[in-house]
Design a protein around this motif. Structure first.
Motif, PDB file in Angstrom:
ATOM      1  N   TYR A 109      -7.380 -57.293 -25.473  1.00  0.00           N
ATOM      2  CA  TYR A 109      -8.487 -56.486 -25.979  1.00  0.00           C
ATOM      3  C   TYR A 109      -8.776 -55.353 -24.992  1.00  0.00           C
ATOM      4  N   SER A 110      -9.556 -54.358 -25.505  1.00  0.00           N
ATOM      5  CA  SER A 110     -10.030 -53.246 -24.681  1.00  0.00           C
ATOM      6  C   SER A 110     -11.549 -53.168 -24.788  1.00  0.00           C
ATOM      7  N   LEU A 111     -12.199 -52.711 -23.696  1.00  0.00           N
ATOM      8  CA  LEU A 111     -13.641 -52.472 -23.660  1.00  0.00           C
ATOM      9  C   LEU A 111     -13.882 -50.973 -23.501  1.00  0.00           C
ATOM     10  N   ARG A 112     -14.950 -50.479 -24.162  1.00  0.00           N
ATOM     11  CA  ARG A 112     -15.262 -49.046 -24.074  1.00  0.00           C
ATOM     12  C   ARG A 112     -16.748 -48.856 -23.793  1.00  0.00           C
ATOM     13  N   LEU A 113     -17.043 -47.998 -22.819  1.00  0.00           N
ATOM     14  CA  LEU A 113     -18.412 -47.574 -22.510  1.00  0.00           C
ATOM     15  C   LEU A 113     -18.553 -46.112 -22.931  1.00  0.00           C
ATOM     16  N   ARG A 114     -19.554 -45.841 -23.753  1.00  0.00           N
ATOM     17  CA  ARG A 114     -19.803 -44.466 -24.213  1.00  0.00           C
ATOM     18  C   ARG A 114     -21.218 -44.060 -23.796  1.00  0.00           C
TER      19      ARG A 114
END
Length: 249
Positions: A109-114
């Protein structure tokens, strides 16, 4: 043209210039805020399970909010899933949110902070290669080998030798001229033998045999007489029936 300043005047001018520079550099102004969107935990290519704590930084001079997302790899624009809700407080090197992975299949999986700004533009930071392993066993450390103690044998005490002394018996010496007295031994009485004249059980006498013979002969005659009478009576009945039949015809 040559300036006709003395050394004292030059020193005063340099002092004024230095003081002006110091004042300009130390003049208070609005501190610049770093533009950052960073996830510091979890690290890329790490193994995670259960509730995962997300830490990092989400700040901007025109900060509006920050958002967290996850996506199975390979991540595309339409595979990102929103985590929780939007956060409207800036965070610097602290707790950003929690990612619940217990309902997800194991995999990458990947995590994203926006970080979204006031003008609706945003900055992003993505952590890739996170291995979700909820159903896989946790690695168990191998215990260190314990050395086996060496057993030193304890010498046994010597076995004692047992000496048995045979007793010495005194043999009596017979007196001279003594004559042993004979001892009379009584004989046990024997049971009396049965007389040959007495009748032994189970043996038939001559008279009994004669009586048995005549009894058998008598019953044999009775049987033969009964059989002869039966056949004679039968012959008589047949003869009478034949005579009656002939007379009627």
């Amino acid at each position: 043209m040559r300036l006709g300043w003395t050394s004292t005047q030059w020193e005063g001018a340099l002092s004024i210039i230095l003081a002006t520079l110091i004042i300009l550099l130390s003049w208070p102004g609005q501190p610049a805020q770093a533009q950052q969107a960073v996830i510091t935990s979890p690290q890329p290519f790490s193994v995670v399970r259960g509730r995962v704590t997300i830490e990092g930084t989400a700040v901007h001079p025109n900060f509006q909010r920050y958002e967290l997302y996850y996506s199975p790899e390979p991540a595309r624009d339409d595979t990102w899933v929103f985590i929780g809700e939007a956060h409207y407080n800036q965070v610097a090197n602290g707790f950003l949110g929690t990612w619940e992975t217990r309902g997800l299949p194991d995999g990458l999986y990947s995590l994203r902070l926006r970080v979204v700004r006031q003008d609706a533009n945003y900055d992003e930071y993505i952590v890739r290669g996170l291995q979700v392993a909820n159903t896989q066993p946790t690695d168990t450390p191998t215990p260190a080998a314990t050395p086996t103690p060496t057993v030193t044998p304890t010498p046994l005490p010597p076995t004692p030798t047992v000496i048995v002394m045979a007793p010495v018996l005194d043999t009596p010496t017979p007196e001279a001229g003594a004559t042993p007295t004979p001892v009379a031994i009584a004989r046990a009485s024997q049971p009396a033998q049965p007389s040959s004249e007495q009748a032994q059980p189970g043996v038939l006498s001559l008279r009994g045999m004669i009586n048995a013979f005549w009894t058998g002969a008598k019953w044999s005659l009775i049987v033969f007489a009964s059989v002869g009478a039966f056949f004679g009576l039968k012959w008589l009945i047949v003869w009478i029936w034949q005579q009656l039949t002939q007379h009627n015809t």
